[in-house]
Write a protein that holds these residues in place. Sequence first.
Motif, PDB file in Angstrom:
ATOM      1  N   ARG A 284     -32.130 -12.157 -17.148  1.00 33.08           N
ATOM      2  CA  ARG A 284     -31.293 -11.011 -17.527  1.00 33.08           C
ATOM      3  C   ARG A 284     -32.149  -9.858 -18.042  1.00 33.08           C
ATOM      4  N   LEU A 285     -33.183 -10.160 -18.796  1.00 33.53           N
ATOM      5  CA  LEU A 285     -34.096  -9.103 -19.217  1.00 33.53           C
ATOM      6  C   LEU A 285     -34.759  -8.464 -18.005  1.00 33.53           C
ATOM      7  N   ASP A 286     -35.105  -9.255 -17.004  1.00 34.21           N
ATOM      8  CA  ASP A 286     -35.694  -8.688 -15.796  1.00 34.21           C
ATOM      9  C   ASP A 286     -34.698  -7.830 -15.030  1.00 34.21           C
ATOM     10  N   CYS A 287     -33.401  -8.127 -15.148  1.00 33.30           N
ATOM     11  CA  CYS A 287     -32.391  -7.235 -14.571  1.00 33.30           C
ATOM     12  C   CYS A 287     -32.456  -5.868 -15.249  1.00 33.30           C
ATOM     13  N   VAL A 288     -32.612  -5.867 -16.567  1.00 32.17           N
ATOM     14  CA  VAL A 288     -32.748  -4.609 -17.303  1.00 32.17           C
ATOM     15  C   VAL A 288     -34.007  -3.879 -16.844  1.00 32.17           C
ATOM     16  N   LEU A 289     -35.122  -4.601 -16.779  1.00 29.78           N
ATOM     17  CA  LEU A 289     -36.379  -3.989 -16.349  1.00 29.78           C
ATOM     18  C   LEU A 289     -36.281  -3.465 -14.925  1.00 29.78           C
ATOM     19  N   GLY A 290     -35.687  -4.271 -14.033  1.00 30.90           N
ATOM     20  CA  GLY A 290     -35.583  -3.858 -12.644  1.00 30.90           C
ATOM     21  C   GLY A 290     -34.737  -2.612 -12.475  1.00 30.90           C
ATOM     22  N   ALA A 362     -32.443 -14.003 -32.922  1.00 33.35           N
ATOM     23  CA  ALA A 362     -31.062 -13.624 -33.193  1.00 33.35           C
ATOM     24  C   ALA A 362     -30.745 -12.257 -32.602  1.00 33.35           C
ATOM     25  N   PHE A 363     -31.676 -11.328 -32.724  1.00 33.83           N
ATOM     26  CA  PHE A 363     -31.484  -9.994 -32.140  1.00 33.83           C
ATOM     27  C   PHE A 363     -31.327 -10.075 -30.629  1.00 33.83           C
ATOM     28  N   LEU A 364     -32.173 -10.846 -29.975  1.00 33.43           N
ATOM     29  CA  LEU A 364     -32.116 -10.962 -28.520  1.00 33.43           C
ATOM     30  C   LEU A 364     -30.802 -11.575 -28.051  1.00 33.43           C
ATOM     31  N   ARG A 365     -30.220 -12.452 -28.868  1.00 36.43           N
ATOM     32  CA  ARG A 365     -28.987 -13.121 -28.450  1.00 36.43           C
ATOM     33  C   ARG A 365     -27.891 -12.114 -28.108  1.00 36.43           C
ATOM     34  N   ILE A 366     -27.841 -11.005 -28.850  1.00 35.00           N
ATOM     35  CA  ILE A 366     -26.856  -9.971 -28.557  1.00 35.00           C
ATOM     36  C   ILE A 366     -27.457  -8.843 -27.726  1.00 35.00           C
ATOM     37  N   ALA A 367     -28.677  -8.446 -28.041  1.00 33.48           N
ATOM     38  CA  ALA A 367     -29.258  -7.256 -27.411  1.00 33.48           C
ATOM     39  C   ALA A 367     -29.494  -7.436 -25.916  1.00 33.48           C
ATOM     40  N   VAL A 368     -29.846  -8.650 -25.472  1.00 39.14           N
ATOM     41  CA  VAL A 368     -30.100  -8.842 -24.042  1.00 39.14           C
ATOM     42  C   VAL A 368     -28.824  -8.643 -23.217  1.00 39.14           C
ATOM     43  N   PRO A 369     -27.710  -9.326 -23.515  1.00 36.52           N
ATOM     44  CA  PRO A 369     -26.515  -9.053 -22.708  1.00 36.52           C
ATOM     45  C   PRO A 369     -25.968  -7.640 -22.885  1.00 36.52           C
ATOM     46  N   ALA A 371     -27.823  -4.918 -23.292  1.00 32.81           N
ATOM     47  CA  ALA A 371     -28.676  -4.091 -22.426  1.00 32.81           C
ATOM     48  C   ALA A 371     -28.430  -4.389 -20.963  1.00 32.81           C
ATOM     49  N   LYS A 372     -28.251  -5.672 -20.645  1.00 34.97           N
ATOM     50  CA  LYS A 372     -28.011  -6.042 -19.253  1.00 34.97           C
ATOM     51  C   LYS A 372     -26.729  -5.396 -18.756  1.00 34.97           C
ATOM     52  N   TYR A 373     -25.706  -5.418 -19.567  1.00 38.22           N
ATOM     53  CA  TYR A 373     -24.443  -4.786 -19.184  1.00 38.22           C
ATOM     54  C   TYR A 373     -24.638  -3.299 -18.915  1.00 38.22           C
ATOM     55  N   TRP A 374     -25.214  -2.582 -19.870  1.00 36.27           N
ATOM     56  CA  TRP A 374     -25.184  -1.127 -19.815  1.00 36.27           C
ATOM     57  C   TRP A 374     -26.233  -0.529 -18.888  1.00 36.27           C
ATOM     58  N   VAL A 375     -27.468  -0.967 -18.988  1.00 32.14           N
ATOM     59  CA  VAL A 375     -28.529  -0.366 -18.173  1.00 32.14           C
ATOM     60  C   VAL A 375     -28.264  -0.596 -16.690  1.00 32.14           C
ATOM     61  N   LEU A 410     -27.522  -4.145  -7.542  1.00 27.60           N
ATOM     62  CA  LEU A 410     -27.813  -5.582  -7.533  1.00 27.60           C
ATOM     63  C   LEU A 410     -27.887  -6.183  -8.925  1.00 27.60           C
ATOM     64  N   ASN A 411     -28.649  -5.555  -9.813  1.00 31.39           N
ATOM     65  CA  ASN A 411     -28.893  -6.172 -11.113  1.00 31.39           C
ATOM     66  C   ASN A 411     -27.655  -6.228 -11.995  1.00 31.39           C
ATOM     67  N   SER A 412     -26.636  -5.412 -11.682  1.00 31.76           N
ATOM     68  CA  SER A 412     -25.390  -5.518 -12.450  1.00 31.76           C
ATOM     69  C   SER A 412     -24.601  -6.758 -12.048  1.00 31.76           C
ATOM     70  N   ILE A 413     -24.913  -7.342 -10.886  1.00 29.90           N
ATOM     71  CA  ILE A 413     -24.221  -8.527 -10.392  1.00 29.90           C
ATOM     72  C   ILE A 413     -25.032  -9.790 -10.678  1.00 29.90           C
ATOM     73  N   TRP A 414     -26.346  -9.730 -10.422  1.00 34.96           N
ATOM     74  CA  TRP A 414     -27.211 -10.902 -10.570  1.00 34.96           C
ATOM     75  C   TRP A 414     -27.226 -11.371 -12.026  1.00 34.96           C
ATOM     76  N   GLU A 415     -27.208 -12.668 -12.214  1.00 37.39           N
ATOM     77  CA  GLU A 415     -27.220 -13.281 -13.555  1.00 37.39           C
ATOM     78  C   GLU A 415     -26.023 -12.891 -14.406  1.00 37.39           C
ATOM     79  N   GLY A 416     -24.888 -12.722 -13.761  1.00 34.96           N
ATOM     80  CA  GLY A 416     -23.661 -12.453 -14.495  1.00 34.96           C
ATOM     81  C   GLY A 416     -23.246 -11.001 -14.412  1.00 34.96           C
ATOM     82  N   SER A 417     -22.092 -10.725 -13.830  1.00 35.84           N
ATOM     83  CA  SER A 417     -21.605  -9.361 -13.677  1.00 35.84           C
ATOM     84  C   SER A 417     -21.204  -8.778 -15.032  1.00 35.84           C
ATOM     85  N   GLY A 418     -20.684  -7.555 -14.995  1.00 34.02           N
ATOM     86  CA  GLY A 418     -20.386  -6.843 -16.238  1.00 34.02           C
ATOM     87  C   GLY A 418     -19.438  -7.576 -17.155  1.00 34.02           C
ATOM     88  N   ASN A 419     -18.386  -8.156 -16.602  1.00 30.87           N
ATOM     89  CA  ASN A 419     -17.438  -8.870 -17.455  1.00 30.87           C
ATOM     90  C   ASN A 419     -18.078 -10.076 -18.125  1.00 30.87           C
TER      91      ASN A 419
END
Length: 536
Positions: A284-290, A362-369, A371-375, A410-419
């Motif tokens: 999921r972090l790589d989705c943000v990076l990508g 603990a920060f990553l637990r919330i910040a990763v999803p 960021a993945k959602y929004w970016v 692509l990255n908004s779908i891969w590893e879990g879509s927005g919802n």
Amino acid sequence: MGYDVFGTDRALADAVERHTPADLLGEVREELGALGVAAGSAQAQEWAAEANGNPPVLRTHDRYGHRIDEVAYHPSYHRLLGHAVSAGLTDAWGRPAGHVRRAAGFFVWSQAEQGHGCPVSMTHAAVPALRAEPELAAVWEPRLTAHTYEPGLAPAERKPGALFGMGMTEKQGGSDVRANTTAARPLDAAGEYLLTGHKWFCSAPMSDGFLVLAQAGDGLTCFLVPRVLPDGARNVFRIQRLKDKLGNRSNASSEVEFEDTWARRVGEEGRGVRTIIEMVAATRLDCVLGSAAVMRQAVAQAVHHATHRRAFGGELVDKPLMRNVLADLAVESEAATVLALRLAAAYDTAHSDGPEAAGARAFLRIAVPVAKYWVTKRCTPLVAEALECLGGNGYVEESGMPRLLRESPLNSIWEGSGNVQALDVLRAVQREPGALDAFLTELGAARGGDHRLDAAVKDMLGELGDLEGVEGRARRVVERMALVLQGSLLVRWAPPAVSDAFCAARLGGEGGAAFGTLPHGLDLASVVDRAAPAAS
């Protein structure tokens, strides 16, 4: 004519300097500089065009009718993938500043071509999951983190470097992996099973091994499925077809079936999701990076074009409305870049032995999803607007912009879509108060830096304080969380021109829905100049 993708990206270079220990900074800059020159070269662009213009081909049988289940890629795909592996883009765990340097490298090299990044990402992310079984990790981890790319199928013990894939979803369940029906039957040898079932999406099917989920006696369990068995025989891994995708065409995504396919259990029976979850978080972090990389490349192309294109009596970049569009795009791109590298730095902290490790986790637990959602959501509209900056030329394949646009969703779908991401954030907020505390602590570092940010944080807390019917508002809540997180990072670290524009348009309500609606009175010229890919 090429350019240095890393050296001319001031937002990325600043983030690397900020998050890299001083004693390593020279070394990291040197390796990223070399990668940046390669990523911006005419050679890399030629490889990208060839790999996407000649998609992989499935070969289910050899000339004698024997089942082989192989996928043939264009040589340029192998060149791109080989360069990524040799640059250490699968090597982060346990390496000094490993996640920051690897994330920055992934960001840089992804701007050359996105499709080959899929096996790079999954290989990198498989390492923490495999550590649940030290015996397996001892065999595979040195190969997954090696800087050696060796295509072709062979037992792991015979390969100096290896790649990994992942198989989670099935046709009847999709993201609901607990609905999986693939069955695992135990053998007499401890930890060995035979799998029977299918995977609806399995990317990079020529990888050496795969982490998959299947139903064992005690429930959903994680397994390692090698393509080749230790004795050299092919494992049963039947590739039914390759997906005909919108984009990401250089990379093969497949449907596979198992029939008494040999596998090794990873982690405990019934704990499959918990075992594989860190792999999911890393991808999921790589989705943000990508997505951030695609955004940066689109902005670089748009600013470069506008800088050198004369129309209506002058350079496009000097036209007030075009400057507003470019500045708005640049602010969005920098916000994504700063957030992605902050998460990578938190990964380094989380996997250290220091006292801050627990807080970072603990920060990553919330910040990763978040960021993945929004970016990933912001990527497609940004690329479409950047393409428009090139006019009709942007709609032509030779510009490279159509490929970026096809990659952008692509990255908004891969590893879990927005919802999926939004609901995961709510789950963490409701069940893991320490995660929300860590998130708020991060925001608190910028308190008082901008009144619009402070007001937006207050509004966000009001949203989180009313959880009645929150599932239907999940996207709104997570969007606000993402914006205040990005705003807090820009207020702390970005030039005032950038942070002021972001807070005015994204937090202060002074911008419109479309790009190019930044309010009057901002220093847009400085924002655009900072985003230029080369001196103008």
